[in-house]
Design an enzyme around this catalytic site. Structure first.
Site, PDB file in Angstrom:
ATOM      1  NE  ARG A  58      -2.853  -1.076   3.258  1.00 10.99           N
ATOM      2  CZ  ARG A  58      -3.293  -1.389   4.192  1.00 10.99           C
ATOM      3  NH1 ARG A  58      -4.759  -0.420   4.219  1.00 10.99           N
ATOM      4  NH2 ARG A  58      -2.946  -1.212   6.302  1.00 10.99           N
ATOM      5  CD  GLU A  95      -0.036  -4.214  11.989  1.00  4.66           C
ATOM      6  OE1 GLU A  95      -0.980  -3.346  11.570  1.00  4.66           O
ATOM      7  OE2 GLU A  95       1.046  -3.503  12.241  1.00  4.66           O
TER       8      GLU A  95
END
Length: 172
Positions: A58, A95
Site C-alpha cells: 500500500r 501488530e
C-alpha cells in the site's frame, strides 16, 4: 477534507483482534485520492527530498504518484524474495506477527535526502526496518509521511527525532 470517511474499518482482519484500516474506498474516490497525493507531495517538497522510499504494497499506491508529482526518485521496499539484485534485509515485528523487508543495495545513494511514504503507522516496525536500510546507505531520513497514524498501537516516541506527518490519526 475529512479523509476518515474514506477509510473502512474492518474488525478482526487479517487476524483476530486487528482493526484493519481499508484504504480502498479512498482510492475509489478521485478527489479524496488526489487530495491525499497533493498533501503528501507538499510534505516531500518541504523536506527537500531527493528520493522517496516506500514499502510494499500500500505504500506504493501513495508513493508512486507523489514521486511523479514531485519529480523525485522512487525506491521500493519489498517482502523477501521479490527483488532480483543484492538486497539489504531487516527483520521486524508488526501488530500481528513478524516479517522481513528488503531493499536493493545502491538504490538509495550516499547523501540522499529521503522521505518514507506509507499508508499506516501501526507499531513502527516496518518504518524502523526501512530507516535501518537507508542508514546503511549513508543517506538521511528527512521525513516520514503516512496517510494514517494508529496512535493506540505504538508509544508516542516511536519515531522520535524524525519529521513525521500523518494526514489523519486513530486513537482507538
Amino acid at each position: 477534507m475529512d479523509l476518515k470517511k474514506y477509510i473502512a474499518r474492518i474488525k478482526d482482519f487479517p487476524a483476530e483482534g486487528v482493526d484493519f484500516k481499508d484504504v480502498t474506498p479512498l482510492l475509489n474516490d478521485v478527489e479524496a485520492y488526489r487530495y491525499t497525493i497533493e498533501e503528501m507531495s507538499q510534505f516531500v517538497k518541504a523536506c527537500g527530498a531527493t528520493v522517496i522510499v516506500a514499502p510494499e504494497a500500500r505504500g506504493f499506491i501513495f508513493a508512486a504518484p507523489v514521486a511523479v508529482m514531485t519529480g523525485t526518485r522512487l525506491v521500493l521496499v519489498r517482502k523477501p524474495g521479490k527483488l532480483p539484485r543484492k538486497c539489504h534485509k531487516v527483520a521486524y515485528s508488526l501488530e500481528y506477527g513478524n516479517n522481513t523487508q528488503e531493499m536493493h543495495v545502491g538504490d538509495v545513494k550516499e547523501n540522499d535526502r529521503v522521505v518514507i511514504i506509507d499508508d499506516v503507522l501501526a507499531t513502527g516496525g516496518t518504518i524502523k526496518a526501512i530507516i535501518e536500510m537507508i542508514t546503511r546507505e549513508k543517506a538521511t531520513v528527512e521525513g516520514i509521511c503516512f496517510l494514517a497514524d494508529l496512535t493506540y498501537l505504538h508509544e508516542p516516541e516511536v519515531l522520535e527525532g524524525y519529521n513525521v506527518k500523518s494526514l489523519l490519526s486513530y486513537e482507538d
